[in-house]
Design an enzyme around this catalytic site. Structure first.
Site, PDB file in Angstrom:
ATOM      1  N   GLU A 100     -15.486  -3.739 -42.293  1.00 29.28           N
ATOM      2  CA  GLU A 100     -16.003  -5.101 -42.361  1.00 29.28           C
ATOM      3  C   GLU A 100     -14.968  -6.039 -42.985  1.00 29.28           C
ATOM      4  O   GLU A 100     -14.247  -5.658 -43.909  1.00 29.28           O
ATOM      5  CB  GLU A 100     -17.287  -5.112 -43.191  1.00 29.28           C
ATOM      6  CG  GLU A 100     -18.022  -6.443 -43.181  1.00 29.28           C
ATOM      7  CD  GLU A 100     -19.341  -6.364 -43.916  1.00 29.28           C
ATOM      8  OE1 GLU A 100     -19.939  -7.439 -44.162  1.00 29.28           O
ATOM      9  OE2 GLU A 100     -19.781  -5.239 -44.250  1.00 29.28           O
ATOM     10  N   ILE A 109     -11.097  -3.114 -47.255  1.00 29.87           N
ATOM     11  CA  ILE A 109     -10.063  -3.435 -46.287  1.00 29.87           C
ATOM     12  C   ILE A 109     -10.677  -4.213 -45.121  1.00 29.87           C
ATOM     13  O   ILE A 109     -11.869  -4.539 -45.139  1.00 29.87           O
ATOM     14  CB  ILE A 109      -9.385  -2.153 -45.770  1.00 29.87           C
ATOM     15  CG1 ILE A 109     -10.414  -1.272 -45.025  1.00 29.87           C
ATOM     16  CG2 ILE A 109      -8.737  -1.375 -46.912  1.00 29.87           C
ATOM     17  CD1 ILE A 109      -9.813  -0.170 -44.202  1.00 29.87           C
ATOM     18  N   ASP A 160     -13.861  12.485 -33.259  1.00 31.72           N
ATOM     19  CA  ASP A 160     -13.102  12.928 -34.427  1.00 31.72           C
ATOM     20  C   ASP A 160     -14.012  13.772 -35.310  1.00 31.72           C
ATOM     21  O   ASP A 160     -15.068  14.228 -34.855  1.00 31.72           O
ATOM     22  CB  ASP A 160     -12.542  11.712 -35.184  1.00 31.72           C
ATOM     23  CG  ASP A 160     -11.194  11.985 -35.807  1.00 31.72           C
ATOM     24  OD1 ASP A 160     -11.127  12.800 -36.737  1.00 31.72           O
ATOM     25  OD2 ASP A 160     -10.195  11.379 -35.351  1.00 31.72           O
ATOM     26  N   ASN A 208     -15.769  -9.568 -46.864  1.00 32.07           N
ATOM     27  CA  ASN A 208     -16.862  -9.182 -47.754  1.00 32.07           C
ATOM     28  C   ASN A 208     -16.381  -9.052 -49.195  1.00 32.07           C
ATOM     29  O   ASN A 208     -17.065  -8.494 -50.043  1.00 32.07           O
ATOM     30  CB  ASN A 208     -17.521  -7.879 -47.295  1.00 32.07           C
ATOM     31  CG  ASN A 208     -16.536  -6.720 -47.197  1.00 32.07           C
ATOM     32  OD1 ASN A 208     -15.345  -6.878 -47.489  1.00 32.07           O
ATOM     33  ND2 ASN A 208     -17.016  -5.560 -46.789  1.00 32.07           N
ATOM     34  N   HIS A 221     -10.843  12.936 -41.615  1.00 34.37           N
ATOM     35  CA  HIS A 221      -9.999  12.327 -40.587  1.00 34.37           C
ATOM     36  C   HIS A 221     -10.724  11.221 -39.815  1.00 34.37           C
ATOM     37  O   HIS A 221     -10.169  10.133 -39.562  1.00 34.37           O
ATOM     38  CB  HIS A 221      -9.501  13.417 -39.636  1.00 34.37           C
ATOM     39  CG  HIS A 221      -8.320  13.016 -38.806  1.00 34.37           C
ATOM     40  ND1 HIS A 221      -8.446  12.521 -37.530  1.00 34.37           N
ATOM     41  CD2 HIS A 221      -6.987  13.053 -39.064  1.00 34.37           C
ATOM     42  CE1 HIS A 221      -7.247  12.279 -37.032  1.00 34.37           C
ATOM     43  NE2 HIS A 221      -6.336  12.587 -37.951  1.00 34.37           N
ATOM     44  N   ASP A 270     -17.800  -0.237 -46.822  1.00 31.92           N
ATOM     45  CA  ASP A 270     -16.992  -1.159 -46.028  1.00 31.92           C
ATOM     46  C   ASP A 270     -17.043  -0.842 -44.534  1.00 31.92           C
ATOM     47  O   ASP A 270     -16.257  -1.382 -43.760  1.00 31.92           O
ATOM     48  CB  ASP A 270     -15.534  -1.097 -46.515  1.00 31.92           C
ATOM     49  CG  ASP A 270     -14.783  -2.396 -46.291  1.00 31.92           C
ATOM     50  OD1 ASP A 270     -15.446  -3.415 -46.023  1.00 31.92           O
ATOM     51  OD2 ASP A 270     -13.542  -2.398 -46.374  1.00 31.92           O
ATOM     52  N   VAL A 319      -4.555   7.807 -19.684  1.00 34.12           N
ATOM     53  CA  VAL A 319      -4.828   7.371 -21.052  1.00 34.12           C
ATOM     54  C   VAL A 319      -3.706   6.466 -21.540  1.00 34.12           C
ATOM     55  O   VAL A 319      -2.616   6.422 -20.974  1.00 34.12           O
ATOM     56  CB  VAL A 319      -4.992   8.563 -22.014  1.00 34.12           C
ATOM     57  CG1 VAL A 319      -5.967   9.586 -21.445  1.00 34.12           C
ATOM     58  CG2 VAL A 319      -3.647   9.226 -22.330  1.00 34.12           C
ATOM     59  N   SER A 326      -2.186   9.435 -35.553  1.00 34.20           N
ATOM     60  CA  SER A 326      -3.657   9.363 -35.569  1.00 34.20           C
ATOM     61  C   SER A 326      -4.140   8.000 -36.026  1.00 34.20           C
ATOM     62  O   SER A 326      -5.239   7.559 -35.649  1.00 34.20           O
ATOM     63  CB  SER A 326      -4.232  10.423 -36.516  1.00 34.20           C
ATOM     64  OG  SER A 326      -4.101  11.703 -35.983  1.00 34.20           O
ATOM     65  N   ASP A 357       3.238   5.053 -23.989  1.00 35.79           N
ATOM     66  CA  ASP A 357       2.914   3.727 -23.463  1.00 35.79           C
ATOM     67  C   ASP A 357       3.241   2.612 -24.445  1.00 35.79           C
ATOM     68  O   ASP A 357       3.936   1.642 -24.096  1.00 35.79           O
ATOM     69  CB  ASP A 357       1.437   3.665 -23.075  1.00 35.79           C
ATOM     70  CG  ASP A 357       1.130   4.565 -21.890  1.00 35.79           C
ATOM     71  OD1 ASP A 357       1.817   4.435 -20.870  1.00 35.79           O
ATOM     72  OD2 ASP A 357       0.209   5.393 -22.004  1.00 35.79           O
TER      73      ASP A 357
END
Length: 761
Positions: free
Chosen positions: A287, A294, A247, A290, A276, A255, A388, A435, A411
């Site tokens: 994480e 998030i 990316d 903590n 992005h 975090d 994929v 994404s 999928d």
């Protein structure tokens, strides 16, 4: 004749079972740890908090909660039910026996659930009937234990709400377990008080991450998430399972502390080239626990930065192919690709093929691609590549996101609308797009490999697809997708991913008997290469010989022919990613079933008797018998619930034999059959004014019910004096009743007694 008083021993054994603390959910025991110093109390409606504290001789501030609340308005309640509940919570570790003096109050303990959270047992329980015809059974068994049926739910009429009180012979947990263990009801669960601020981690913004835990916030549908919280109890990822993110690049974040120093820049510029990549990275690896920010899907899996501008610059496609190749060659287990290309490139296809064939030392790297955000009914390249996992996006109501490309080749789907994540410069943002659906799947793939790193990329893909939930009300058709054994939908693929189901499916399985009657072996299947396996079984008292050991085979023997109980064998698999457990439950020995029903009944009446037992015991037959014979009839012989009537008074022994694959076991209770009229005297008869109805002195001295109901009817069946409640004795004023013959009706226990009297003038 067998000893008819052996029922006393049986009764004691039944009560001894309640030393274990658990409740049932979907037929499985859920363990609870008793907390001695905290209690729920059902409070008299006429007492306030000050009066309650004075009763307990404590200060008001020692009462954690003192509240009144109301039963749901959708309860179809029975007559004279008071919907208002007054209750309190007391917690004082200095006085653990504080509430023992409340002998006429209902008191429920607090427990710690498996999650570690405190839950308080209220006086309520929920019972689901198999059919409405079972209401008579529920009525009968509830009366025996002095439990009140409050009513049933208007939306789900098979669900009934029951209430215990200070008169009940057990608390709501014990009553619920007993009711369920009779096998007569579809489901029975006690009601618990708990903190319903939902969170399984303490990250400050976790309540905004509906994709991980959807409680219905902001108009969502509760449960429309990837079911991550229980999956985290099994694994949160592993430092050996690397997730590469191809990316715009990553940077350190407050975090996001698991970015590998080993990285690859596919272009000549200086990354990060934009936000992005940071948004994708936070979803995978932020994480947890903590106390800020998030939570990422697989927070203990390292993130590998493969930077590309994702811009339309010359040579950018082969640069992306280089990024894929570099990632798998540098031990990336999963490669996330939240980008697309309007032109198909064989150079990219070759890089993907290299990764799925050669990655992870030949097991194959898992390649995840987003399907694109073009509002189109065809998915974008390279997600069209059959090697994929093509991921579309859903909203917080398990519906396909309007922008999410769909069609042939999709999928699975994952949350992709209003996703909270990290940004550059220690920031956070809420974003939407396929994404941000794809990294949810990449994180789940990392969790799968953390518990079973020996799986091939195709096996990981099969697990993700086969465990996806068929949500959204869409039609899923068998063989419509690439996998002929699964159902598929053109908008949702094989469904919305489920982290818990996927991780559980990745665990090695255990083969062995459902019922252990003699020495037999449990075997852990598909043990990951290079791992060390140990095993243990509990509770240990059910077994002779070894109850723990090393290796993938556990040979177990029942302690004796008389041993019975539910057991769990657990295999612990220790590998480079730590230790994970795989467990299975089974039943040891013959079934345990006890008879539940009244120990006394009136002659020529009908009572119900029930056999306890659960499906996991494997009971295949019930055979009832009575001694002495010739003075009774049994209805529903061969089932776990019979009706019984006697034509003669006396002492009887009711016996039951239950059969399971390990053999038969018997139990019995004694039943005293009496003539109800022996309890009552009516005098004077004839009378001209007051008629007295009294229980005899012998009855008063016995530990029996002393309450009855009395009324007066004429010879035409018309009620002249309405029924009134009485305790031990009653009187009827007949001074205004004309001369003649009348009938006194006494309703005692389940019998209606009718005696003629004469009024004189």
């Amino acid at each position: 004749m067998k000893n008819i008083f052996s029922f006393i021993l049986t009764y004691l054994v039944i009560f001894s079972l309640y030393g274990q603390h658990y409740y049932y959910y979907n037929g499985e025991k859920q363990p609870l740890e008793l907390m001695e110093s905290k209690k729920y109390v059902l409070v008299d409606k006429n007492i306030d908090q000050k009066g309650f504290s004075e009763l307990l001789q404590i200060k008001s501030d020692q009462i954690d909660e003192f509240q009144s609340s109301y039963l749901t308005q959708y309860l179809q309640s029975r007559p004279n039910i008071n919907r208002e509940i007054h209750w309190a919570v007391i917690s004082d570790p200095r006085k653990p026996n504080l509430l023992k003096q409340l002998t006429n109050y209902y008191v429920g303990p607090y427990f710690k659930a498996e999650s570690g959270k405190e839950v308080g047992l209220t006086h309520l329980l929920y019972v689901k009937l198999n059919s409405q015809e079972d209401i008579e059974v529920l009525d009968s068994i509830a009366r025996v234990h002095h439990v009140e049926i409050l009513g049933n739910d208007r939306f789900m009429p098979l669900w009934y709400l029951l209430a215990c009180s200070g008169k009940s012979d057990r608390n709501a947990l014990e009553i619920a377990n007993y009711f369920f263990e009779t096998g007569l009801f579809k489901s029975v669960q006690p009601d618990f008080l708990e903190d319903n601020i939902f969170a399984c981690v303490n990250d400050l913004q976790f309540n905004t991450q509906w994709s991980l835990l959807n409680t219905g916030q902001n108009g969502g549908t509760a449960g429309a998430d990837i079911n991550i919280c229980p999956a985290w109890e099994i694994t949160t990822g592993c430092e050996d399972i690397i997730v590469a993110i191809l990316d715009q690049g990553l940077q350190p974040h407050e975090d996001l502390n698991n970015i590998l120093p080993l990285s690859f820049n596919t272009e000549a510029g200086i990354p990060p080239y934009g936000n992005h990549g940071m948004r994708v990275g936070g979803i995978i690896g932020a994480e947890t626990n903590n106390s800020y920010g998030i939570a990422g899907v697989s927070p203990d899996s390292p993130i590998m930065d493969i930077a590309n501008s994702l811009m339309g610059v010359p040579g950018s496609r082969i640069a992306r192919a280089d990024g894929i190749n570099w990632a798998w060659q540098n031990e990336a287990s999963i490669i996330n690709n939240s980008w697309g290309s309007s032109v198909q490139y064989e150079v990219i296809d070759d890089a993907i093929e290299n990764a799925v064939i050669n990655g992870r030392n030949g097991l194959g790297s898992i390649i995840v691609f987003a399907t694109g955000n073009d509002f189109d009914n065809s998915i974008a390249y390279p997600s069209t590549n059959p090697n994929v996992i093509a991921v579309g996006a859903t909203n917080r109501n398990d519906q396909r996101a309007s922008f999410s490309n769909y069609g042939t080749g999709i999928d699975v789907v994952a949350p992709g609308v209003d996703i909270r994540t990290t940004t550059l410069d220690d920031g956070y943002a809420t974003v939407s797009g396929t994404s941000f659906a794809a990294p949810h799947v990449s994180g789940i793939a990392a969790m799968i490999l953390s518990v079973n790193p020996g799986l091939t990329q195709q096996e990981v893909r099969n697990i993700i697809e086969s465990t996806a939930d068929k949500v959204g009300g869409y039609t899923y058709t068998l063989s419509a997708g690439q996998n002929p054994n699964l159902t598929w939908n053109s908008e949702m693929g094989y469904g919305r991913v489920n982290a818990l189901a996927a991780v559980q499916a990745a665990l090695p399985t255990i083969s062995g008997p459902d019922y252990l009657c003699s020495t037999n072996t449990f075997t852990l299947q598909n043990v990951p290469v290079g791992s060390t396996v140990s095993w243990s079984v509990s509770p240990t008292h059910l077994f002779s010989g070894s109850t723990s050991g090393n290796g993938a085979n556990a040979s177990l023997s029942p302690a004796s022919w008389g041993t019975s109980g539910q057991a769990t064998v657990t295999f612990s698999i220790e590998g480079d990613c730590g230790t994970v457990d795989s467990s299975t439950k089974f039943w040891v020995g013959r079934a345990i079933s006890y008879i539940e029903g009244p120990y006394e009944m009136a002659v020529n009446t009908v009572e119900n008797y029930f056999a306890t037992g659960n499906p996991y015991m494997g009971i295949t037959d019930y055979q009832w018998s009575l001694f002495p014979s010739g003075y009774h009839w049994i209805g529903n012989q061969g089932t776990n619930a019979i009706t019984l009537s006697f034509s003669a008074t006396g002492l009887y022994s009711l016996e039951l034999d239950v059969v399971n694959p390990c053999g038969a076991r018997g139990s019995e209770i004694g039943i005293y059959v009496y003539n109800p009229w022996e309890h009552f005297t009516l005098y004077p008869n004839p009378t001209s004014d007051i008629l007295h109805i009294s229980m005899d002195l012998e009855t008063r001295g016995r530990d029996v019910d002393l309450d009855f109901e009395v009324s007066l009817f004429d010879g035409q069946g018309r009620e002249l004096i309405p029924a009134k409640q009485a305790h031990q004795e009653a009187s009827l004023d007949l001074s205004r009743i004309p001369k003649g013959f009348y009938y006194v009706h006494i309703r005692y226990r389940d019998a209606l007694l009718r005696r003629q009297i004469r009024v004189e003038r």
